[in-house]
Scaffold this motif. Sequence first.
Motif, PDB file in Angstrom:
ATOM      1  N   GLU A 213       0.856  -1.179   0.000  1.00  0.00           N
ATOM      2  CA  GLU A 213       0.000   0.000   0.000  1.00  0.00           C
ATOM      3  C   GLU A 213       0.895   1.233   0.000  1.00  0.00           C
ATOM      4  O   GLU A 213       1.756   1.373   0.870  1.00  0.00           O
ATOM      5  CB  GLU A 213      -0.886  -0.012   1.247  1.00  0.00           C
ATOM      6  CG  GLU A 213      -1.799   1.195   1.385  1.00  0.00           C
ATOM      7  CD  GLU A 213      -2.619   1.137   2.665  1.00  0.00           C
ATOM      8  OE1 GLU A 213      -3.739   1.687   2.678  1.00  0.00           O
ATOM      9  OE2 GLU A 213      -2.141   0.552   3.667  1.00  0.00           O
ATOM     10  N   VAL A 214       0.702   2.086  -0.995  1.00  0.00           N
ATOM     11  CA  VAL A 214       1.455   3.343  -1.069  1.00  0.00           C
ATOM     12  C   VAL A 214       0.512   4.476  -0.684  1.00  0.00           C
ATOM     13  O   VAL A 214      -0.585   4.598  -1.238  1.00  0.00           O
ATOM     14  CB  VAL A 214       2.015   3.577  -2.486  1.00  0.00           C
ATOM     15  CG1 VAL A 214       2.690   4.950  -2.579  1.00  0.00           C
ATOM     16  CG2 VAL A 214       3.007   2.477  -2.856  1.00  0.00           C
ATOM     17  N   LEU A 215       0.934   5.294   0.271  1.00  0.00           N
ATOM     18  CA  LEU A 215       0.123   6.411   0.739  1.00  0.00           C
ATOM     19  C   LEU A 215       0.812   7.724   0.421  1.00  0.00           C
ATOM     20  O   LEU A 215       2.041   7.828   0.486  1.00  0.00           O
ATOM     21  CB  LEU A 215      -0.107   6.304   2.256  1.00  0.00           C
ATOM     22  CG  LEU A 215      -0.827   5.048   2.755  1.00  0.00           C
ATOM     23  CD1 LEU A 215      -0.874   5.038   4.278  1.00  0.00           C
ATOM     24  CD2 LEU A 215      -2.227   4.959   2.174  1.00  0.00           C
ATOM     25  N   CYS A 216       0.003   8.724   0.070  1.00  0.00           N
ATOM     26  CA  CYS A 216       0.575  10.031  -0.249  1.00  0.00           C
ATOM     27  C   CYS A 216      -0.439  11.128   0.055  1.00  0.00           C
ATOM     28  O   CYS A 216      -1.629  10.864   0.278  1.00  0.00           O
ATOM     29  CB  CYS A 216       0.995  10.099  -1.719  1.00  0.00           C
ATOM     30  SG  CYS A 216      -0.367   9.949  -2.895  1.00  0.00           S
ATOM     31  N   ASP A 217       0.033  12.355   0.054  1.00  0.00           N
ATOM     32  CA  ASP A 217      -0.845  13.506   0.190  1.00  0.00           C
ATOM     33  C   ASP A 217      -1.785  13.553  -1.017  1.00  0.00           C
ATOM     34  O   ASP A 217      -1.365  13.248  -2.137  1.00  0.00           O
ATOM     35  CB  ASP A 217       0.005  14.787   0.236  1.00  0.00           C
ATOM     36  CG  ASP A 217      -0.833  16.019   0.493  1.00  0.00           C
ATOM     37  OD1 ASP A 217      -1.429  16.530  -0.476  1.00  0.00           O
ATOM     38  OD2 ASP A 217      -0.895  16.457   1.649  1.00  0.00           O
ATOM     39  N   PRO A 218      -3.057  13.922  -0.816  1.00  0.00           N
ATOM     40  CA  PRO A 218      -3.986  13.977  -1.948  1.00  0.00           C
ATOM     41  C   PRO A 218      -3.497  14.839  -3.097  1.00  0.00           C
ATOM     42  O   PRO A 218      -3.721  14.521  -4.269  1.00  0.00           O
ATOM     43  CB  PRO A 218      -5.268  14.555  -1.331  1.00  0.00           C
ATOM     44  CG  PRO A 218      -5.181  14.211   0.113  1.00  0.00           C
ATOM     45  CD  PRO A 218      -3.720  14.250   0.460  1.00  0.00           C
ATOM     46  N   PHE A 219      -2.805  15.938  -2.767  1.00  0.00           N
ATOM     47  CA  PHE A 219      -2.339  16.850  -3.812  1.00  0.00           C
ATOM     48  C   PHE A 219      -1.142  16.291  -4.581  1.00  0.00           C
ATOM     49  O   PHE A 219      -0.823  16.763  -5.666  1.00  0.00           O
ATOM     50  CB  PHE A 219      -1.988  18.216  -3.205  1.00  0.00           C
ATOM     51  CG  PHE A 219      -3.169  18.919  -2.609  1.00  0.00           C
ATOM     52  CD1 PHE A 219      -4.127  19.514  -3.427  1.00  0.00           C
ATOM     53  CD2 PHE A 219      -3.348  18.974  -1.236  1.00  0.00           C
ATOM     54  CE1 PHE A 219      -5.227  20.158  -2.889  1.00  0.00           C
ATOM     55  CE2 PHE A 219      -4.448  19.612  -0.687  1.00  0.00           C
ATOM     56  CZ  PHE A 219      -5.396  20.195  -1.519  1.00  0.00           C
ATOM     57  N   ALA A 220      -0.476  15.274  -4.006  1.00  0.00           N
ATOM     58  CA  ALA A 220       0.662  14.643  -4.683  1.00  0.00           C
ATOM     59  C   ALA A 220       0.242  13.387  -5.431  1.00  0.00           C
ATOM     60  O   ALA A 220       1.062  12.760  -6.104  1.00  0.00           O
ATOM     61  CB  ALA A 220       1.751  14.296  -3.666  1.00  0.00           C
ATOM     62  N   PHE A 221      -1.042  13.025  -5.342  1.00  0.00           N
ATOM     63  CA  PHE A 221      -1.503  11.737  -5.866  1.00  0.00           C
ATOM     64  C   PHE A 221      -1.205  11.571  -7.355  1.00  0.00           C
ATOM     65  O   PHE A 221      -0.674  10.539  -7.777  1.00  0.00           O
ATOM     66  CB  PHE A 221      -3.012  11.590  -5.616  1.00  0.00           C
ATOM     67  CG  PHE A 221      -3.597  10.327  -6.181  1.00  0.00           C
ATOM     68  CD1 PHE A 221      -3.496   9.135  -5.496  1.00  0.00           C
ATOM     69  CD2 PHE A 221      -4.245  10.334  -7.406  1.00  0.00           C
ATOM     70  CE1 PHE A 221      -4.028   7.962  -6.016  1.00  0.00           C
ATOM     71  CE2 PHE A 221      -4.782   9.170  -7.933  1.00  0.00           C
ATOM     72  CZ  PHE A 221      -4.667   7.980  -7.236  1.00  0.00           C
ATOM     73  N   ALA A 222      -1.552  12.562  -8.162  1.00  0.00           N
ATOM     74  CA  ALA A 222      -1.373  12.434  -9.614  1.00  0.00           C
ATOM     75  C   ALA A 222       0.102  12.228  -9.962  1.00  0.00           C
ATOM     76  O   ALA A 222       0.438  11.386 -10.801  1.00  0.00           O
ATOM     77  CB  ALA A 222      -1.926  13.670 -10.323  1.00  0.00           C
TER      78      ALA A 222
END
Length: 241
Positions: A172-181
Amino acid sequence: MAGHSKWANIKHKKAATDAKRGKVWTRLIKEITVAARMGGADVDANPRLRLAVDKAADANMPKENVTRAVQRGSGSLEGANYEEVRYEGYGIGGAAIIVDCMTDNRVRTVAEVRHAFNKHGGNMGTEGSVAFMFQHCGQLLFAPGVDEDRLMEAALEAGADDVIADDEGGFEVLCDPFAFAAVKDALDKAGFKAEVAEIIMKPATETVIGGDDGIKMQKILDALENLDDVQEVYTNVLIEE
């Protein structure tokens, strides 16, 4: 844990999604419309719109449907004016539930959501009653068999916050929503295709329930997910099969 498999659940969810393709398309059209209205019709400059368009492609939605939804959102075509609204509540044993909706009639939507909770043994809460138990984040899930070192290097280099291995060998890779793309693009280019790639409300902790409680909880979730105005339902419980 015996009886619970993240990857089995993902396959089950995909099968259920295929079975309800008409409803999935309706929800995606709403999301595309709102995303275009809020961030503009340029997919490259609007990460939320791009994610919605990518989901539409994965769901085999015709391109003309996508184009019309973008045009409605940007104002070049007339259509319903949807707004986003979130409801929070409790399921079996106080389980936390978040219900994200898009509606052109709040009065109708809140009545339907409240009825779905009450009919199956849950109850609606006030704004903020359970949201603090969840994190708004980008999530990408990779099936067992992925090269852990390469995935971790590519993900962290792309700006991901964390890479978590599960007991079945998936990641599972998690990131900030704004960094998702940006993270998704970088992983795609590195050859890593996610089984699931979404911006979600992720529970801080999860509880597994089963038996009669699991059946009752599933009824609440199904009733909510089947409502026309509901886009997404999140909970902090895993239902054991």
